[in-house]
Design an enzyme around this catalytic site. Sequence first.
Site, mmCIF file in Angstrom:
data_model
loop_
_atom_site.group_PDB
_atom_site.id
_atom_site.type_symbol
_atom_site.label_atom_id
_atom_site.label_comp_id
_atom_site.label_asym_id
_atom_site.label_seq_id
_atom_site.Cartn_x
_atom_site.Cartn_y
_atom_site.Cartn_z
ATOM 1 N N HIS A 36 -20.017 88.717 104.303
ATOM 2 C CA HIS A 36 -21.019 89.673 103.820
ATOM 3 C C HIS A 36 -22.033 88.966 102.926
ATOM 4 O O HIS A 36 -21.702 88.024 102.207
ATOM 5 C CB HIS A 36 -20.341 90.802 103.043
ATOM 6 N N HIS A 37 -23.267 89.438 102.982
ATOM 7 C CA HIS A 37 -24.323 88.852 102.154
ATOM 8 C C HIS A 37 -24.031 89.030 100.665
ATOM 9 O O HIS A 37 -24.585 88.311 99.821
ATOM 10 C CB HIS A 37 -25.677 89.493 102.502
ATOM 11 N N ALA A 38 -23.172 89.964 100.312
ATOM 12 C CA ALA A 38 -22.772 90.103 98.912
ATOM 13 C C ALA A 38 -21.946 88.923 98.452
ATOM 14 O O ALA A 38 -21.853 88.641 97.251
ATOM 15 C CB ALA A 38 -21.969 91.394 98.721
ATOM 16 N N LEU A 60 -24.935 93.900 106.937
ATOM 17 C CA LEU A 60 -25.461 92.745 106.222
ATOM 18 C C LEU A 60 -24.464 91.591 106.179
ATOM 19 O O LEU A 60 -24.254 90.960 105.155
ATOM 20 C CB LEU A 60 -25.898 93.148 104.808
ATOM 21 N N ASN A 88 -25.144 84.725 95.579
ATOM 22 C CA ASN A 88 -26.529 84.602 96.006
ATOM 23 C C ASN A 88 -27.380 84.007 94.894
ATOM 24 O O ASN A 88 -27.367 84.504 93.763
ATOM 25 C CB ASN A 88 -27.094 85.974 96.400
#
Length: 455
Positions: free
Chosen positions: A136-138, A23, A294
Amino acid sequence: MSELHPLDGGFMELEDTDRHISLGIGATAIMAGPAPNRSEFVEWLRERIDRVERLRERVRSSRWDLTAPVWEADPHFDLAHHIRWTALPEPNDESTLCEVIAAELAERLDRDHPLWQCVVVEHLAGDRWALIVKAHHAMVDGISGITLFERLCEPVDDDPVPVAAPKTRVPGAGRFDLAAKVVRLPVTAPRFAMAMARGLVPVVYAAVAASGSSSLNGPIGRQRRYVVGRASLAEVREIGAAFSASVNDVALAAITSAYRALLVRRGEDPAVERLRVLIPVSVRPSTADYVMDNRVSAIIPHLPVEVRDPVERLTAVHARVTHHRARGEAEAERSMLAVAESLPYAVVAWAFRLAGHFPQRSVAALATNVPGPRRQLTLNRRPVLEILPCIPIAMRLRTTIAILSYQERLVFGITGDYDTTPDIDLLAEGIESAISELLALARGRREDRPVDPVG
């Protein structure tokens, strides 16, 4: 230290549920001229990352997920962990660059270190080089990811970049926070359930409802494919003006046309297949553009692949997206995530793990539109000619499409599963063909209008 929000931590939980996915999301910048030498690039990057504290922080999880993971300074930070160097083989063209991008999208980021990486790509045809920036999408969503890239570029002035303060905690506070959340659980848990029942029923139903056996949805492997489609932003606006549609509507209509053509080529009937697409919706206020986390929700409409006429297809896209936005799905998801902040993290982690293991069969694609920089960027004193958006695939979605505007160009970065999308080029070709067709119809419509008499 600062805590990861539920959605940030959720992306790490989703990655943990499937060994086939990574991800990391990113952008590939294409620059004019020769690439810098290694020492020059390292010194330049070292200076740039000093402006972004998060790039020196790693994620630390708690035992048994009792409290939310936190960002903490990496005591052994080494810039060398985050820089890789590669060169394109002959013919040094875009297709070979796309192969490198696809390989990078398949590689997971090392969680023992800060979750980002830069890859310098030399020997790109046309006296160019490229830089792949992946996080990272985090850590980032689409908007915070592109603003991170902008911060790595040279500033337009010496004004400091405004950054909202993250949610921080002092050592030992996690135990007290957990105790407080457990005490409030009899109140917060029903609120969480009510938020889901009231606003998320349409979204949950979309994910679990029975659907046709489209080749767009199914198990995915570890390898990736990546291709690029392009359009003139001015021409897309011209189409929108002619048919009372937004830039996003036109882009989605082009994507719909491309998927329709793909299904036909595969021998699947678009009139039978229902293409439900996940469309992320930003809920990020302008004051939080530079906060690395996010801030997204989503809607899940059907794209009208069954519609033959391109103008009718555009009209249907506009109507369906407007309907889903008006229904409040995105706001409902946002409310649910807000309530999740008050739950023990173990409950949130369990929910994301369950979602990751659930074999959803209804949603077949993802399309996300990120507004990019309008001004010309320079990176290490080299002009940035183009930015290619790069996003992962997961949750049985065999293709995803990221739309990014930069100056007067709209770029469609298309990621696919290697084994099940050998025809991924058809999507890029279909998008470009659909926009050309709509542009011709828009101009024809304008020419057919009667000229008002003067005087």
